[in-house]
Design a protein around this motif. Structure first.
Motif, PDB file in Angstrom:
ATOM      1  N   ALA A  92       0.836  -1.205   0.000  1.00 16.83           N
ATOM      2  CA  ALA A  92       0.000   0.000   0.000  1.00 16.83           C
ATOM      3  C   ALA A  92       0.870   1.254   0.000  1.00 16.83           C
ATOM      4  CB  ALA A  92      -0.941  -0.012   1.205  1.00 16.83           C
ATOM      5  N   ASP A  93       1.949   1.248   0.783  1.00 14.21           N
ATOM      6  CA  ASP A  93       2.863   2.394   0.792  1.00 14.21           C
ATOM      7  C   ASP A  93       3.521   2.581  -0.566  1.00 14.21           C
ATOM      8  OD1 ASP A  93       2.345   3.173   3.377  1.00 14.21           O
ATOM      9  OD2 ASP A  93       4.222   2.415   4.216  1.00 14.21           O
ATOM     10  N   ALA A  94       3.958   1.479  -1.170  1.00 17.53           N
ATOM     11  CA  ALA A  94       4.602   1.559  -2.485  1.00 17.53           C
ATOM     12  C   ALA A  94       3.610   2.076  -3.528  1.00 17.53           C
ATOM     13  CB  ALA A  94       5.148   0.194  -2.895  1.00 17.53           C
ATOM     14  N   ASN A  95       2.369   1.609  -3.459  1.00 17.21           N
ATOM     15  CA  ASN A  95       1.335   2.046  -4.399  1.00 17.21           C
ATOM     16  C   ASN A  95       1.057   3.539  -4.229  1.00 17.21           C
ATOM     17  OD1 ASN A  95      -0.659   1.717  -6.408  1.00 17.21           O
ATOM     18  ND2 ASN A  95      -2.234   1.436  -4.859  1.00 17.21           N
ATOM     19  N   LYS A  96       1.024   3.988  -2.988  1.00 17.78           N
ATOM     20  CA  LYS A  96       0.796   5.410  -2.709  1.00 17.78           C
ATOM     21  C   LYS A  96       1.912   6.259  -3.325  1.00 17.78           C
ATOM     22  CE  LYS A  96       0.273   8.530   1.237  1.00 17.78           C
ATOM     23  NZ  LYS A  96       0.250   8.618   2.703  1.00 17.78           N
ATOM     24  N   GLU A  97       3.158   5.826  -3.171  1.00 18.34           N
ATOM     25  CA  GLU A  97       4.289   6.563  -3.742  1.00 18.34           C
ATOM     26  C   GLU A  97       4.243   6.558  -5.267  1.00 18.34           C
ATOM     27  OE1 GLU A  97       6.493   8.562  -2.166  1.00 18.34           O
ATOM     28  OE2 GLU A  97       5.179   8.139  -0.460  1.00 18.34           O
ATOM     29  N   THR A  98       3.854   5.423  -5.836  1.00 17.00           N
ATOM     30  CA  THR A  98       3.738   5.329  -7.294  1.00 17.00           C
ATOM     31  C   THR A  98       2.676   6.289  -7.809  1.00 17.00           C
ATOM     32  OG1 THR A  98       4.460   3.027  -7.295  1.00 17.00           O
ATOM     33  CG2 THR A  98       3.214   3.769  -9.225  1.00 17.00           C
ATOM     34  N   LYS A  99       1.531   6.336  -7.121  1.00 16.81           N
ATOM     35  CA  LYS A  99       0.455   7.243  -7.537  1.00 16.81           C
ATOM     36  C   LYS A  99       0.866   8.698  -7.360  1.00 16.81           C
ATOM     37  CE  LYS A  99      -3.444   4.170  -7.001  1.00 16.81           C
ATOM     38  NZ  LYS A  99      -4.728   3.904  -6.357  1.00 16.81           N
ATOM     39  N   LYS A 100       1.605   8.986  -6.306  1.00 16.09           N
ATOM     40  CA  LYS A 100       2.069  10.358  -6.083  1.00 16.09           C
ATOM     41  C   LYS A 100       2.997  10.782  -7.215  1.00 16.09           C
ATOM     42  CE  LYS A 100       3.038  11.669  -1.841  1.00 16.09           C
ATOM     43  NZ  LYS A 100       3.749  11.884  -0.558  1.00 16.09           N
ATOM     44  N   ALA A 101       3.926   9.908  -7.594  1.00 17.91           N
ATOM     45  CA  ALA A 101       4.859  10.227  -8.672  1.00 17.91           C
ATOM     46  C   ALA A 101       4.117  10.375 -10.002  1.00 17.91           C
ATOM     47  CB  ALA A 101       5.931   9.144  -8.782  1.00 17.91           C
ATOM     48  N   SER A 102       3.130   9.517 -10.228  1.00 21.57           N
ATOM     49  CA  SER A 102       2.345   9.586 -11.453  1.00 21.57           C
ATOM     50  C   SER A 102       1.559  10.889 -11.518  1.00 21.57           C
ATOM     51  CB  SER A 102       1.391   8.393 -11.528  1.00 21.57           C
ATOM     52  OG  SER A 102       0.520   8.511 -12.626  1.00 21.57           O
ATOM     53  N   GLY A 103       0.943  11.265 -10.401  1.00 18.28           N
ATOM     54  CA  GLY A 103       0.190  12.513 -10.358  1.00 18.28           C
ATOM     55  C   GLY A 103       1.080  13.715 -10.584  1.00 18.28           C
ATOM     56  N   LYS A 104       2.271  13.681  -9.988  1.00 13.95           N
ATOM     57  CA  LYS A 104       3.226  14.777 -10.177  1.00 13.95           C
ATOM     58  C   LYS A 104       3.595  14.891 -11.651  1.00 13.95           C
ATOM     59  CE  LYS A 104       7.856  16.369  -9.037  1.00 13.95           C
ATOM     60  NZ  LYS A 104       9.099  16.126  -8.315  1.00 13.95           N
ATOM     61  N   GLN A 105       3.887  13.766 -12.276  1.00 11.00           N
ATOM     62  CA  GLN A 105       4.275  13.791 -13.681  1.00 11.00           C
ATOM     63  C   GLN A 105       3.149  14.321 -14.559  1.00 11.00           C
ATOM     64  OE1 GLN A 105       7.435  13.255 -14.930  1.00 11.00           O
ATOM     65  NE2 GLN A 105       6.440  14.247 -16.663  1.00 11.00           N
ATOM     66  N   LYS A 106       1.914  13.953 -14.260  1.00  8.65           N
ATOM     67  CA  LYS A 106       0.780  14.438 -15.044  1.00  8.65           C
ATOM     68  C   LYS A 106       0.646  15.957 -14.924  1.00  8.65           C
ATOM     69  CE  LYS A 106      -1.742  10.100 -14.954  1.00  8.65           C
ATOM     70  NZ  LYS A 106      -2.834   9.328 -14.352  1.00  8.65           N
TER      71      LYS A 106
END
Length: 96
Positions: A65-79
């Motif tokens: 869950a922590d890894a998924n949260k970080e992945t989504k944060k990075a994806s959102g930042k990139q968008k």
């Protein structure tokens, strides 16, 4: 995050466990070695000890869950960057 304690708290409604201070031979367990599955003690009536496999599965779930949260944060930042926002604007919005 202390994954072991967070995982343990998810069982038995939380606040059900403590840590042994002495081993079965009466030897004091050093503080830095106490917080392990082997040294869990039940301190709440009616609580049951989850298996080590159950605890490890919960720990992995928390890590995922922590890894998924970080992945989504990075994806959102990139968008946001792709939309033309600057690094400073993104940081102001989401703190990363």
């Amino acid at each position: 995050m202390d994954y072991l304690q967070t995982a343990l708290s998810s069982f038995n409604g939380g606040n059900w466990y403590g840590w042994k201070t002495h081993d079965d031979n009466g030897n004091k367990i050093p503080n830095d070695q106490r917080m392990t599955y082997a040294n869990i003690k039940i301190i709440k009536d009616g609580a049951t000890m989850p298996t080590e496999a159950e605890v490890n599965a919960k720990i992995q779930e928390l890590k995922d869950a922590d890894a998924n949260k970080e992945t989504k944060k990075a994806s959102g930042k990139q968008k946001l960057l792709d939309l033309g926002l600057t690094e400073e604007e993104v940081k102001a919005l989401i703190g990363v």
